[in-house]
Design a protein around this motif. Structure first.
Motif, PDB file in Angstrom:
ATOM      1  N   MET A 233       0.821  -1.208   0.000  1.00 36.56           N
ATOM      2  CA  MET A 233       0.000   0.000   0.000  1.00 36.56           C
ATOM      3  C   MET A 233       0.858   1.263   0.000  1.00 36.56           C
ATOM      4  SD  MET A 233      -3.415  -0.640   2.304  1.00 36.56           S
ATOM      5  CE  MET A 233      -4.927  -1.157   1.468  1.00 36.56           C
ATOM      6  N   ASP A 234       0.421   2.225  -0.800  1.00 34.34           N
ATOM      7  CA  ASP A 234       1.091   3.513  -0.934  1.00 34.34           C
ATOM      8  C   ASP A 234       0.333   4.538  -0.093  1.00 34.34           C
ATOM      9  OD1 ASP A 234       2.084   5.954  -1.728  1.00 34.34           O
ATOM     10  OD2 ASP A 234       1.942   5.562  -3.878  1.00 34.34           O
ATOM     11  N   ASP A 235       1.010   5.172   0.844  1.00 35.63           N
ATOM     12  CA  ASP A 235       0.346   6.128   1.735  1.00 35.63           C
ATOM     13  C   ASP A 235      -0.308   7.281   0.981  1.00 35.63           C
ATOM     14  OD1 ASP A 235       0.999   4.694   3.978  1.00 35.63           O
ATOM     15  OD2 ASP A 235       2.810   5.854   4.436  1.00 35.63           O
ATOM     16  N   ASP A 236       0.225   7.605  -0.177  1.00 34.55           N
ATOM     17  CA  ASP A 236      -0.304   8.744  -0.930  1.00 34.55           C
ATOM     18  C   ASP A 236      -1.418   8.369  -1.899  1.00 34.55           C
ATOM     19  OD1 ASP A 236       1.485  10.534   0.276  1.00 34.55           O
ATOM     20  OD2 ASP A 236       3.063  10.016  -1.159  1.00 34.55           O
ATOM     21  N   ALA A 237      -1.764   7.088  -1.976  1.00 36.62           N
ATOM     22  CA  ALA A 237      -2.767   6.642  -2.942  1.00 36.62           C
ATOM     23  C   ALA A 237      -4.153   6.540  -2.301  1.00 36.62           C
ATOM     24  CB  ALA A 237      -2.368   5.297  -3.522  1.00 36.62           C
ATOM     25  N   LEU A 238      -5.149   6.448  -3.171  1.00 34.55           N
ATOM     26  CA  LEU A 238      -6.537   6.238  -2.760  1.00 34.55           C
ATOM     27  C   LEU A 238      -6.876   4.776  -3.004  1.00 34.55           C
ATOM     28  CD1 LEU A 238      -9.063   8.134  -1.927  1.00 34.55           C
ATOM     29  CD2 LEU A 238      -9.793   7.742  -4.290  1.00 34.55           C
ATOM     30  N   TYR A 239      -7.500   4.122  -2.013  1.00 36.66           N
ATOM     31  CA  TYR A 239      -7.846   2.700  -2.148  1.00 36.66           C
ATOM     32  C   TYR A 239      -9.349   2.510  -2.023  1.00 36.66           C
ATOM     33  CZ  TYR A 239      -2.949   1.403  -2.023  1.00 36.66           C
ATOM     34  OH  TYR A 239      -1.623   1.264  -2.331  1.00 36.66           O
ATOM     35  N   ILE A 240      -9.911   1.873  -3.041  1.00 34.29           N
ATOM     36  CA  ILE A 240     -11.323   1.497  -3.006  1.00 34.29           C
ATOM     37  C   ILE A 240     -11.378   0.051  -2.533  1.00 34.29           C
ATOM     38  CG2 ILE A 240     -13.427   1.220  -4.362  1.00 34.29           C
ATOM     39  CD1 ILE A 240     -12.110   3.165  -6.434  1.00 34.29           C
ATOM     40  N   MET A 241     -12.054  -0.194  -1.429  1.00 35.82           N
ATOM     41  CA  MET A 241     -12.124  -1.526  -0.843  1.00 35.82           C
ATOM     42  C   MET A 241     -13.502  -2.117  -1.091  1.00 35.82           C
ATOM     43  SD  MET A 241      -9.038  -1.463   0.278  1.00 35.82           S
ATOM     44  CE  MET A 241      -8.906  -2.972   1.251  1.00 35.82           C
ATOM     45  N   GLY A 242     -13.556  -3.118  -1.964  1.00 31.80           N
ATOM     46  CA  GLY A 242     -14.820  -3.719  -2.355  1.00 31.80           C
ATOM     47  C   GLY A 242     -15.462  -4.511  -1.229  1.00 31.80           C
ATOM     48  N   LEU A 261     -20.994  -5.484   3.231  1.00 33.46           N
ATOM     49  CA  LEU A 261     -21.730  -5.617   1.970  1.00 33.46           C
ATOM     50  C   LEU A 261     -21.731  -4.317   1.176  1.00 33.46           C
ATOM     51  CD1 LEU A 261     -24.756  -7.776   3.177  1.00 33.46           C
ATOM     52  CD2 LEU A 261     -22.583  -8.528   2.179  1.00 33.46           C
ATOM     53  N   GLY A 262     -20.760  -3.460   1.446  1.00 28.04           N
ATOM     54  CA  GLY A 262     -20.664  -2.186   0.731  1.00 28.04           C
ATOM     55  C   GLY A 262     -19.238  -1.911   0.316  1.00 28.04           C
ATOM     56  N   VAL A 263     -19.009  -0.719  -0.175  1.00 28.47           N
ATOM     57  CA  VAL A 263     -17.695  -0.299  -0.663  1.00 28.47           C
ATOM     58  C   VAL A 263     -17.228   0.896   0.151  1.00 28.47           C
ATOM     59  CG1 VAL A 263     -16.406   0.606  -2.645  1.00 28.47           C
ATOM     60  CG2 VAL A 263     -18.149  -1.164  -2.986  1.00 28.47           C
ATOM     61  N   ASP A 264     -16.010   0.812   0.670  1.00 26.17           N
ATOM     62  CA  ASP A 264     -15.413   1.891   1.444  1.00 26.17           C
ATOM     63  C   ASP A 264     -14.188   2.435   0.722  1.00 26.17           C
ATOM     64  OD1 ASP A 264     -17.290   1.412   3.502  1.00 26.17           O
ATOM     65  OD2 ASP A 264     -15.996  -0.141   4.360  1.00 26.17           O
ATOM     66  N   VAL A 265     -13.775   3.637   1.091  1.00 29.05           N
ATOM     67  CA  VAL A 265     -12.610   4.274   0.472  1.00 29.05           C
ATOM     68  C   VAL A 265     -11.653   4.714   1.561  1.00 29.05           C
ATOM     69  CG1 VAL A 265     -11.797   6.113  -1.054  1.00 29.05           C
ATOM     70  CG2 VAL A 265     -14.060   5.096  -1.423  1.00 29.05           C
ATOM     71  N   ILE A 266     -10.377   4.379   1.405  1.00 32.22           N
ATOM     72  CA  ILE A 266      -9.382   4.760   2.404  1.00 32.22           C
ATOM     73  C   ILE A 266      -8.243   5.523   1.731  1.00 32.22           C
ATOM     74  CG2 ILE A 266      -9.915   2.836   3.929  1.00 32.22           C
ATOM     75  CD1 ILE A 266      -7.471   1.386   2.943  1.00 32.22           C
ATOM     76  N   SER A 267      -7.627   6.384   2.523  1.00 27.79           N
ATOM     77  CA  SER A 267      -6.468   7.143   2.066  1.00 27.79           C
ATOM     78  C   SER A 267      -5.652   7.548   3.281  1.00 27.79           C
ATOM     79  CB  SER A 267      -6.912   8.385   1.285  1.00 27.79           C
ATOM     80  OG  SER A 267      -5.789   9.125   0.829  1.00 27.79           O
ATOM     81  N   ARG A 268      -4.334   7.427   3.158  1.00 27.34           N
ATOM     82  CA  ARG A 268      -3.414   7.805   4.235  1.00 27.34           C
ATOM     83  C   ARG A 268      -3.782   7.153   5.570  1.00 27.34           C
ATOM     84  NH1 ARG A 268      -3.897  12.128   0.790  1.00 27.34           N
ATOM     85  NH2 ARG A 268      -1.912  12.836  -0.106  1.00 27.34           N
ATOM     86  N   GLY A 269      -4.155   5.867   5.471  1.00 33.15           N
ATOM     87  CA  GLY A 269      -4.398   5.091   6.671  1.00 33.15           C
ATOM     88  C   GLY A 269      -5.725   5.337   7.363  1.00 33.15           C
ATOM     89  N   ALA A 270      -6.652   6.034   6.704  1.00 35.71           N
ATOM     90  CA  ALA A 270      -7.944   6.318   7.333  1.00 35.71           C
ATOM     91  C   ALA A 270      -9.070   6.130   6.318  1.00 35.71           C
ATOM     92  CB  ALA A 270      -7.970   7.743   7.875  1.00 35.71           C
ATOM     93  N   VAL A 271     -10.259   5.783   6.835  1.00 35.31           N
ATOM     94  CA  VAL A 271     -11.439   5.683   5.984  1.00 35.31           C
ATOM     95  C   VAL A 271     -11.951   7.088   5.717  1.00 35.31           C
ATOM     96  CG1 VAL A 271     -13.796   4.837   5.802  1.00 35.31           C
ATOM     97  CG2 VAL A 271     -12.051   3.409   6.883  1.00 35.31           C
TER      98      VAL A 271
END
Length: 384
Positions: A233-242, A261-271
């Motif tokens: 994981m890259d701290d500067d990237a945006l992650y979509i978690m299915g 049962l949903g989709v969350d988005v995390i960035s820099r170690g936080a939702v």
């Protein structure tokens, strides 16, 4: 039915110095001397042997290749469909031709690269691929074969390729590309050096379905999968978690709340967004891309069905998937879950037929820590 896109590059002069005691084929002078001594080009025939098993799938394969004896001649003789994407300037090809051909192939959205040659050819392939992680299978045709990227024989390479096209689970591994100093070798000194690595199917000696051992307990394997994803994981990237339990386990390992049962988005170690809608997700991804932020998507498959898009995660709209890009999609699953599909491919049903076709092919599923398994992906049409 998805048409598999394979790349083929042959170093036609690979191995030409072996039969005439020149201990290698590197360099134009050596090749000229080998031809003067009566040596014959043997690489094209070895490629024909390797590709014979693929004739059963001829209507599902289209090759991209180089002109003449760098690939097109062999494919034409066997009756495969192909497109020529590189033409060498001279009849006697050199290392720069192999590199140029591979670079041209990289623009063709290949599922797999097939190349034939020796250690020098493998070096050229690594150099041309650069940072691209394109799975490859090497057909041995050189004098020196110290690199672990080659099958033990052309026939063994054929078995590897046939197994992949049949949808057998095939673990990917990183294999070293080695080469000897030919001048030193001719003087009797063996000096090998590592020049890089390629992603190749595991167990190139033969091909078999990935075994599920006693260690394939859910918690241990999920921990391994999570460790692999988190490590990269890259701290500067945006992650979509299915959605799904496998992704939820990764979120738990990160110490973050998760919508099962949903989709969350995390960035820099936080939702930064929970249980997002498709339109919300499109806006978040567009905003991230506008400021140059990389975006990654982590998804799993529905057990028993094999769908990775279009079942239970419609928030991942075609627009979102296109903006993320195929190369930034991580599919995670245990080998047990893949084996339960009993050879059926993974499915994509995004609602956009063009996108479904673009997503089809082979994909490297994260099945453990630094462990990948090659699995076929088919579009909605292929599910009939």
């Amino acid at each position: 039915m998805h048409e598999f896109r394979l790349g083929l590059v042959i170093n036609p002069y690979a191995g030409i110095g072996g039969s005439v005691a020149l201990k290698g084929s590197d360099g134009p002078v050596t090749r000229q001397e080998a031809l003067a001594r009566g040596a014959k080009l043997r690489a094209p025939e070895r490629v024909k042997t390797a590709l014979q098993p693929l004739l059963l799938f001829k209507d599902r394969i289209r090759f991209a290749t180089a002109a003449g004896n760098m690939g097109a001649d062999v494919l034409r003789a066997l009756g495969f469909a192909y497109d020529v994407v590189y033409t060498p300037k001279n009849t006697q090809t050199e290392a720069e031709d192999t590199q140029a051909a591979v670079r041209a192939l990289c623009a063709e959205h290949l599922d797999l690269l097939v190349f034939a040659g020796g250690d020098g050819t493998a070096r050229d392939v690594v150099r041309a691929l650069g940072e691209q992680q394109l799975p490859a299978v090497g057909i041995p045709a050189g004098v020196k074969i110290h690199s672990a990227v080659y099958a033990v024989s052309p026939a063994a390479a054929g078995k590897v390729l046939r197994a992949l096209l049949q949808g057998e689970l095939t673990t990917l591994r990183s294999a070293d590309v080695m080469d000897l100093d030919e001048e030193a070798y001719r003087r009797g000194a063996v000096r090998a050096k590592r020049f890089g690595e390629l992603q190749v199917p595991g167990e190139l000696e033969y091909m078999q379905a990935v075994k599920i051992g006693g260690r394939e307990s859910d918690e241990l394997v999920l921990a391994d999968i999570a460790a692999d994803v988190i490590e990269r994981m890259d701290d500067d990237a945006l992650y979509i978690m299915g959605s799904g339990s496998t992704v939820a386990f990764i979120m738990d390992e990160l110490g973050l709340p998760n919508t099962l049962l949903g989709v969350d988005v995390i960035s820099r170690g936080a939702v930064i967004a929970q249980d997002v809608t498709g339109s919300q997700l499109e806006a978040l991804v567009a905003e991230a891309r506008a400021v140059g932020q990389r975006v990654y998507l982590v998804v799993t498959l529905i057990g028993g069905q094999g769908h990775i898009f279009g079942r239970g995660n419609q928030q991942l709209t075609p627009e979102v998937i296109r903006m993320v890009g195929r190369e930034h999609i991580d599919v995670v699953a245990t080998k047990r879950k893949l084996q339960a599909l009993e050879g059926r491919p993974l499915r994509v049903d995004t609602g956009d037929a063009t996108l479904d076709d673009e997503l089809a092919g082979f994909i490297a599923v994260i099945t453990g820590y630094h462990d990948r398994t090659m699995v076929a992906v088919e579009d909605a049409e292929g599910s009939d």
